[in-house]
Design an enzyme around this catalytic site. Structure first.
Site, PDB file in Angstrom:
ATOM      1  CG  HIS A   1       8.202  -8.370  63.948  1.00 23.11           C
ATOM      2  ND1 HIS A   1       8.899  -8.649  62.792  1.00 23.11           N
ATOM      3  CD2 HIS A   1       6.897  -8.300  63.574  1.00 23.11           C
ATOM      4  CE1 HIS A   1       8.041  -8.747  61.786  1.00 23.11           C
ATOM      5  NE2 HIS A   1       6.828  -8.536  62.234  1.00 23.11           N
TER       6      HIS A   1
ATOM      7  CG  HIS B   1       6.168  -4.745  58.654  1.00 23.27           C
ATOM      8  ND1 HIS B   1       7.320  -4.813  59.415  1.00 23.27           N
ATOM      9  CD2 HIS B   1       5.514  -5.913  58.881  1.00 23.27           C
ATOM     10  CE1 HIS B   1       7.336  -5.957  60.082  1.00 23.27           C
ATOM     11  NE2 HIS B   1       6.260  -6.645  59.774  1.00 23.27           N
TER      12      HIS B   1
ATOM     13  CG  HIS C   1       1.075 -13.024  62.454  1.00 25.09           C
ATOM     14  ND1 HIS C   1       2.289 -13.635  62.236  1.00 25.09           N
ATOM     15  CD2 HIS C   1       1.279 -11.716  62.148  1.00 25.09           C
ATOM     16  CE1 HIS C   1       3.179 -12.740  61.846  1.00 25.09           C
ATOM     17  NE2 HIS C   1       2.591 -11.559  61.763  1.00 25.09           N
TER      18      HIS C   1
ATOM     19  CD  GLU D   1       6.110 -11.054  59.833  1.00 28.66           C
ATOM     20  OE1 GLU D   1       5.807  -9.896  59.491  1.00 28.66           O
ATOM     21  OE2 GLU D   1       6.002 -11.451  61.015  1.00 28.66           O
TER      22      GLU D   1
HETATM   23  C1  DHB Z   1       0.848  -7.703  63.860  1.00 29.53           C
HETATM   24  C2  DHB Z   1       1.884  -8.607  63.667  1.00 29.53           C
HETATM   25  C3  DHB Z   1       2.918  -8.329  62.778  1.00 29.53           C
HETATM   26  O1  DHB Z   1       3.953  -9.190  62.506  1.00 29.53           O
HETATM   27  C4  DHB Z   1       2.950  -7.125  62.121  1.00 29.53           C
HETATM   28  O2  DHB Z   1       4.018  -6.862  61.335  1.00 29.53           O
HETATM   29  C5  DHB Z   1       1.923  -6.207  62.276  1.00 29.53           C
HETATM   30  C6  DHB Z   1       0.864  -6.505  63.155  1.00 29.53           C
HETATM   31  C7  DHB Z   1      -0.263  -7.984  64.812  1.00 29.53           C
HETATM   32  O3  DHB Z   1      -0.326  -9.081  65.384  1.00 29.53           O
HETATM   33  O4  DHB Z   1      -1.105  -7.111  65.031  1.00 29.53           O
HETATM   34 FE    FE Z   2       5.353  -8.408  60.804  1.00 33.52          FE
END
Ligand code: DHB
Ligand code: FE
Length: 289
Positions: free
Chosen positions: A12, A59, A197, A244
Site C-alpha cells: 500500500h 498510520h 520494508h 504489516e
Molecule cells: C512506505 C511504505 C509504507 O508501507 C508506508 O506505510 C509508508 C511508506 C514507503 O515505502 O515509502
Molecule cells: Fe504502511
C-alpha cells in the site's frame, strides 16, 4: 446469503498513490510496478464485488498514541480520504456498508474477538492505495468506487501488535460472520501492507526478496503453519514495517479451504522491488465455486 468469493493481497506504499494522482504511472520506474496490476484491474471488472472487507492499517492518521485499537471495524455510511499532511488524495469518498459491518461486529465479538466499533474515521493510504491499484484512477467529481468498502484497521504500528496466529483465527470468524448475513452479496476480503520494508533506524531500506517469495508460497499453500511465525521473525527478516504482513493472514483465514472447502485458485501473483522503500507483493486467490 453473502459469500466470500476471493481474497486480494497487496502492498500500500503512499508513493504509489502519489504516482497515480500526479499521472506518473507511465514513467519507466512506475510502469514496472503498475504492470503487475494490469491483470487485476481487468479481473475486478469481471469479478466485481458488492462489498470489499478491506483489512489495512492506519498510520497514525485517524488514530494516534492517544487511542490505539488493536482491531477496528468501520460501521459508518462513508469514510473520507484522509489528509496525511499534503492534502487529501483526490479520490472518491469511500462508501461503507453499515448493515453488513454491524452484523460482522455482532458475530465476531460474540466469537470472542474484541473489536472497536468506529462510526467516524478518515481513511489513509493504507486503504486508498490498494483501492487505486485495483480500480485505477477515478475522478472524485464524476466517479465513485465501484463497490462498497468495510474498513478494518489493525494496529501494526505501536507494540504490542496482534500475532499472526490471532489474525488468522480472526479471518475465520469474519468468514463465518459474512456467510451468515442474509442477503445475496458478493464479498471480497483484502489483506494489505507489506511486503518487506523498514522505514527507520540502522536497517532502513531493508528488502528481503527471498523471504517475501517464501511468504507468498506459504500464504498460498500452508497458511496455518505460516500463521505460527512469531513477530520477531517478521521484523528480523522483513524489516520493522514487514510486520504489516500479519494483516494478510486475516484475509487468508477467511478463505473457504480453512473452513474445510477446496483450495483457492491462484488467479494472479506479482512481486517487484522497489516501490519507494518497499517490496511490492500482490496476490489474487479465488474460492472455487
Ligand atoms: C512506505 C511504505 C509504507 O508501507 C508506508 O506505510 C509508508 C511508506 C514507503 O515505502 O515509502
Ligand atoms: Fe504502511
Amino acid at each position: 446469503m453473502a459469500r466470500i468469493t476471493a481474497s486480494v493481497y497487496t502492498s500500500h506504499v503512499p508513493a504509489i498513490g502519489a504516482a497515480i494522482d500526479h499521472h506518473k504511472t507511465g514513467e519507466p520506474y512506475w510502469r514496472k510496478v503498475f504492470a503487475g496490476y494490469d491483470f487485476s484491474r481487468q479481473w475486478i471488472q469481471s469479478n466485481r464485488p458488492d462489498v470489499v472487507f478491506l483489512v489495512y492499517n492506519d498510520h497514525a492518521t485517524a488514530f494516534s498514541l492517544e487511542l490505539i485499537p488493536t482491531f477496528a471495524i468501520g460501521t459508518a455510511a462513508q469514510f473520507r480520504p484522509a489528509d496525511e499532511g499534503y492534502g487529501a488524495r483526490p479520490v472518491p469518498t469511500v462508501v461503507g456498508h453499515p448493515e453488513l459491518a454491524s452484523h460482522i461486529a455482532q458475530s465476531v465479538i460474540q466469537d470472542d474477538f474484541d473489536l472497536t466499533i468506529v462510526n467516524r474515521m478518515d481513511v489513509d493510504h493504507g486503504l486508498t492505495v490498494p483501492l487505486s491499484l485495483m480500480c485505477g484512477e477515478l475522478d472524485p467529481a464524476k466517479q465513485a468506487w465501484p463497490f462498497k468498502v468495510i474498513p478494518f484497521a489493525v494496529n501494526v504500528v505501536q507494540y504490542p501488535v496482534p500475532s499472526g496466529r490471532r489474525c488468522f483465527a480472526l479471518g475465520q470468524a469474519i468468514r463465518k460472520a459474512v456467510e451468515s448475513f442474509d442477503e445475496d452479496l458478493n464479498v471480497q476480503i483484502w489483506g494489505t501492507g507489506g511486503m518487506s520494508h523498514q522505514l527507520q533506524g540502522a536497517r532502513a531500506g531493508l528488502i528481503n526478496a527471498e523471504w517475501d517469495s517464501r511468504f507468498l508460497d506459504r500464504l498460498i499453500a500452508e497458511p496455518a503453519t505460516l500463521a505460527q511465525l512469531p513477530h520477531v521473525e517478521y521484523v528480523r527478516e522483513a524489516g520493522s514495517e514487514g510486520i504489516e504482513l500479519v494483516m494478510w493472514l486475516i484475509a487468508r483465514g477467511a478463505m473457504a479451504d480453512i473452513a474445510g472447502g477446496a483450495a483457492p485458485r491462484v488467479a494472479h501473483r506479482f512481486y517487484h522491488v522497489p516501490a519507494s522503500n518497499t517490496a511490492v507483493g500482490h496476490l489474487i486467490l479465488e474460492n472455487q465455486a
